[in-house]
Structure formats: structure tokens, C-alpha cells
Write a protein that holds these residues in place. Structure first.
Motif, PDB file in Angstrom:
ATOM      1  N   ASP A   1       0.828  -1.213   0.000  1.00  0.00           N
ATOM      2  CA  ASP A   1       0.000   0.000   0.000  1.00  0.00           C
ATOM      3  C   ASP A   1       0.861   1.261   0.000  1.00  0.00           C
ATOM      4  O   ASP A   1       0.588   2.205  -0.746  1.00  0.00           O
ATOM      5  N   ARG A   2       1.907   1.276   0.835  1.00  0.00           N
ATOM      6  CA  ARG A   2       2.809   2.442   0.866  1.00  0.00           C
ATOM      7  C   ARG A   2       3.465   2.671  -0.491  1.00  0.00           C
ATOM      8  O   ARG A   2       3.526   3.799  -0.980  1.00  0.00           O
ATOM      9  N   MET A   3       3.965   1.589  -1.099  1.00  0.00           N
ATOM     10  CA  MET A   3       4.632   1.713  -2.398  1.00  0.00           C
ATOM     11  C   MET A   3       3.698   2.270  -3.458  1.00  0.00           C
ATOM     12  O   MET A   3       4.056   3.155  -4.225  1.00  0.00           O
ATOM     13  N   VAL A   4       2.493   1.708  -3.518  1.00  0.00           N
ATOM     14  CA  VAL A   4       1.524   2.138  -4.526  1.00  0.00           C
ATOM     15  C   VAL A   4       1.102   3.580  -4.277  1.00  0.00           C
ATOM     16  O   VAL A   4       1.055   4.391  -5.215  1.00  0.00           O
ATOM     17  N   ASP A   5       0.810   3.923  -3.030  1.00  0.00           N
ATOM     18  CA  ASP A   5       0.390   5.289  -2.717  1.00  0.00           C
ATOM     19  C   ASP A   5       1.471   6.309  -3.067  1.00  0.00           C
ATOM     20  O   ASP A   5       1.184   7.365  -3.630  1.00  0.00           O
ATOM     21  N   GLU A   6       2.729   5.989  -2.760  1.00  0.00           N
ATOM     22  CA  GLU A   6       3.837   6.890  -3.107  1.00  0.00           C
ATOM     23  C   GLU A   6       3.968   7.042  -4.623  1.00  0.00           C
ATOM     24  O   GLU A   6       4.182   8.147  -5.124  1.00  0.00           O
ATOM     25  N   ALA A   7       3.871   5.942  -5.350  1.00  0.00           N
ATOM     26  CA  ALA A   7       4.001   5.994  -6.812  1.00  0.00           C
ATOM     27  C   ALA A   7       2.854   6.779  -7.428  1.00  0.00           C
ATOM     28  O   ALA A   7       3.059   7.580  -8.352  1.00  0.00           O
ATOM     29  N   LEU A   8       1.631   6.569  -6.934  1.00  0.00           N
ATOM     30  CA  LEU A   8       0.486   7.315  -7.460  1.00  0.00           C
ATOM     31  C   LEU A   8       0.642   8.812  -7.200  1.00  0.00           C
ATOM     32  O   LEU A   8       0.328   9.632  -8.069  1.00  0.00           O
ATOM     33  N   ALA A   9       1.137   9.169  -6.019  1.00  0.00           N
ATOM     34  CA  ALA A   9       1.347  10.583  -5.706  1.00  0.00           C
ATOM     35  C   ALA A   9       2.410  11.180  -6.625  1.00  0.00           C
ATOM     36  O   ALA A   9       2.295  12.320  -7.070  1.00  0.00           O
ATOM     37  N   GLU A  10       3.420  10.386  -6.927  1.00  0.00           N
ATOM     38  CA  GLU A  10       4.505  10.877  -7.781  1.00  0.00           C
ATOM     39  C   GLU A  10       4.068  11.065  -9.229  1.00  0.00           C
ATOM     40  O   GLU A  10       4.452  12.042  -9.857  1.00  0.00           O
ATOM     41  N   ILE A  11       3.266  10.131  -9.764  1.00  0.00           N
ATOM     42  CA  ILE A  11       2.901  10.264 -11.185  1.00  0.00           C
ATOM     43  C   ILE A  11       1.766  11.253 -11.391  1.00  0.00           C
ATOM     44  O   ILE A  11       1.610  11.783 -12.482  1.00  0.00           O
ATOM     45  N   GLY A  12       0.975  11.491 -10.352  1.00  0.00           N
ATOM     46  CA  GLY A  12      -0.128  12.449 -10.482  1.00  0.00           C
ATOM     47  C   GLY A  12      -1.284  11.897 -11.298  1.00  0.00           C
ATOM     48  O   GLY A  12      -1.469  10.695 -11.417  1.00  0.00           O
ATOM     49  N   GLU A  13      -2.048  12.815 -11.862  1.00  0.00           N
ATOM     50  CA  GLU A  13      -3.234  12.442 -12.631  1.00  0.00           C
ATOM     51  C   GLU A  13      -2.915  12.468 -14.118  1.00  0.00           C
ATOM     52  O   GLU A  13      -2.053  13.232 -14.539  1.00  0.00           O
ATOM     53  N   PRO A  14      -3.586  11.712 -14.931  1.00  0.00           N
ATOM     54  CA  PRO A  14      -4.581  10.711 -14.570  1.00  0.00           C
ATOM     55  C   PRO A  14      -3.899   9.443 -14.065  1.00  0.00           C
ATOM     56  O   PRO A  14      -2.774   9.140 -14.459  1.00  0.00           O
ATOM     57  N   ALA A  15      -4.567   8.733 -13.208  1.00  0.00           N
ATOM     58  CA  ALA A  15      -4.044   7.480 -12.675  1.00  0.00           C
ATOM     59  C   ALA A  15      -4.976   6.352 -13.097  1.00  0.00           C
ATOM     60  O   ALA A  15      -6.190   6.530 -13.174  1.00  0.00           O
ATOM     61  N   PRO A  16      -4.415   5.185 -13.376  1.00  0.00           N
ATOM     62  CA  PRO A  16      -5.262   4.053 -13.751  1.00  0.00           C
ATOM     63  C   PRO A  16      -5.912   3.422 -12.524  1.00  0.00           C
ATOM     64  O   PRO A  16      -5.534   3.726 -11.385  1.00  0.00           O
ATOM     65  N   GLU A  17      -6.870   2.564 -12.759  1.00  0.00           N
ATOM     66  CA  GLU A  17      -7.404   1.725 -11.682  1.00  0.00           C
ATOM     67  C   GLU A  17      -6.270   0.827 -11.208  1.00  0.00           C
ATOM     68  O   GLU A  17      -5.506   0.308 -12.023  1.00  0.00           O
ATOM     69  N   VAL A  18      -6.130   0.661  -9.891  1.00  0.00           N
ATOM     70  CA  VAL A  18      -5.050  -0.154  -9.338  1.00  0.00           C
ATOM     71  C   VAL A  18      -5.640  -1.298  -8.531  1.00  0.00           C
ATOM     72  O   VAL A  18      -6.507  -1.102  -7.692  1.00  0.00           O
ATOM     73  N   ILE A  19      -5.137  -2.494  -8.811  1.00  0.00           N
ATOM     74  CA  ILE A  19      -5.490  -3.701  -8.066  1.00  0.00           C
ATOM     75  C   ILE A  19      -4.245  -4.085  -7.272  1.00  0.00           C
ATOM     76  O   ILE A  19      -3.158  -4.194  -7.831  1.00  0.00           O
TER      77      ILE A  19
END
Length: 164
Positions: A86-104
Motif C-alpha cells: 500500500d505504501r509503495m503504490v500510494d507513493e508511486a500514485l502521488a509521484e505520477i499524479g493524474e490521470p491514474a489508472p485503476e489499481v489492483i
């Protein structure tokens, strides 16, 4: 010659758009780079990204190559693996910004190669990082990226990070 409108043959999109991207992660910077790449690719394609972290029970080494599993709480290890994911994904999503894909998010016990090959069996793309080990070290240690390239049932993207 058959009529394409009535053909029973389903043609796959050669670029793999409209499916699912699987990315394998561990606790390395190369995995974080692969995750960021996969998330950006998922956003471009409009595809969901399944982030997979495989964890194993710790082993104790014995003489002559034998190992034993240590007595540990598997539920606790699974909880820690999921929190790390969860930490890894949340950090990566914050870094890439929008738009973000659906994440499983998938954290499962097992070996990295077997898990990634299994989860990506019906994916359109498998993304892994590469630690860049080569030569004899690669033969001795094995390589998740190499094994995935050789055995995956879908295209594989190996993301390399510059050597420091």
C-alpha cells in the motif's frame, strides 16, 4: 475468404490495449521504477494495473544447503506485506499524479517468478524491474526478470534504472 463481420475468430489488439497490466514489486528502487512505469502506461492505455508483491516465509540456512522454515506468524507477515505494498503504490500514485489508472493490489505468499507468471497468465503486459545483475551472479542468484521474459504468456517489459 471469410467475411470479417461474421468471423468467429476474435482478433487481439496487437498493442494490447483494453486489458490488464501486471507489475511485480519488491522493496527495491528498480521495482519502484517499474511500478511508476506501469502506472503511467496503464493511464495511457486506460488499462487497470495489478501490482503484485509475493512474499515468502523466512528460512534458516542449515549445513549442506538445507533450510527450515522459522516459526513465524504468517498472518502478521501477510499484513506487513500488504502495508508495504500500500505504501509503495500510494507513493508511486502521488509521484505520477493524474490521470491514474485503476489499481489492483495483490500480496500473496509464494515465489516471485511463479506468482508473477500465474497472475499475468491472462494479462496483456507484465512489467518487472531489473537489478542489472549479470554474468555468473545472474546464474547463481537467478533472475526474476530473465525468467519472466523466458516463460510469461504475455509480452514483458523490463524496466532498468541507471547504475549509480
Amino acid at each position: 475468404m471469410s467475411d470479417p463481420e461474421t468471423s468467429d475468430v476474435i482478433q487481439a489488439d496487437p498493442l494490447g490495449f483494453g486489458g490488464r497490466i501486471v507489475v511485480g514489486v519488491d522493496d527495491s528502487e528498480t521495482a519502484a521504477a517499474a511500478l511508476r512505469w506501469a502506472l503511467r502506461e496503464g493511464a495511457v492505455r486506460g488499462d487497470p494495473v495489478e501490482v503484485v508483491h509475493a512474499w515468502q516465509l523466512p528460512l534458516a540456512a542449515l549445513p549442506f544447503g538445507a533450510t527450515i522454515s522459522l516459526n513465524v506468524d504468517e498472518a502478521e507477515l501477510d499484513q506487513q506485506a500488504r502495508a508495504h505494498l500500500d505504501r509503495m503504490v500510494d507513493e508511486a500514485l502521488a509521484e505520477i499524479g493524474e490521470p491514474a489508472p485503476e489499481v489492483i493490489r495483490t500480496a500473496v505468499p509464494g515465489g516471485a517468478v511463479a506468482t508473477l507468471l500465474d497472475v499475468s497468465a491472462d494479462a496483456d503486459l507484465l512489467v518487472v524491474g531489473s537489478h542489472g545483475r549479470g554474468g555468473l551472479r545472474q546464474l547463481v542468484l537467478g533472475s526474476v526478470a530473465h525468467a519472466c521474459v523466458q516463460h510469461a504468456g504475455c509480452p514483458v517489459c523490463v524496466v532498468r534504472t541507471p547504475q549509480k
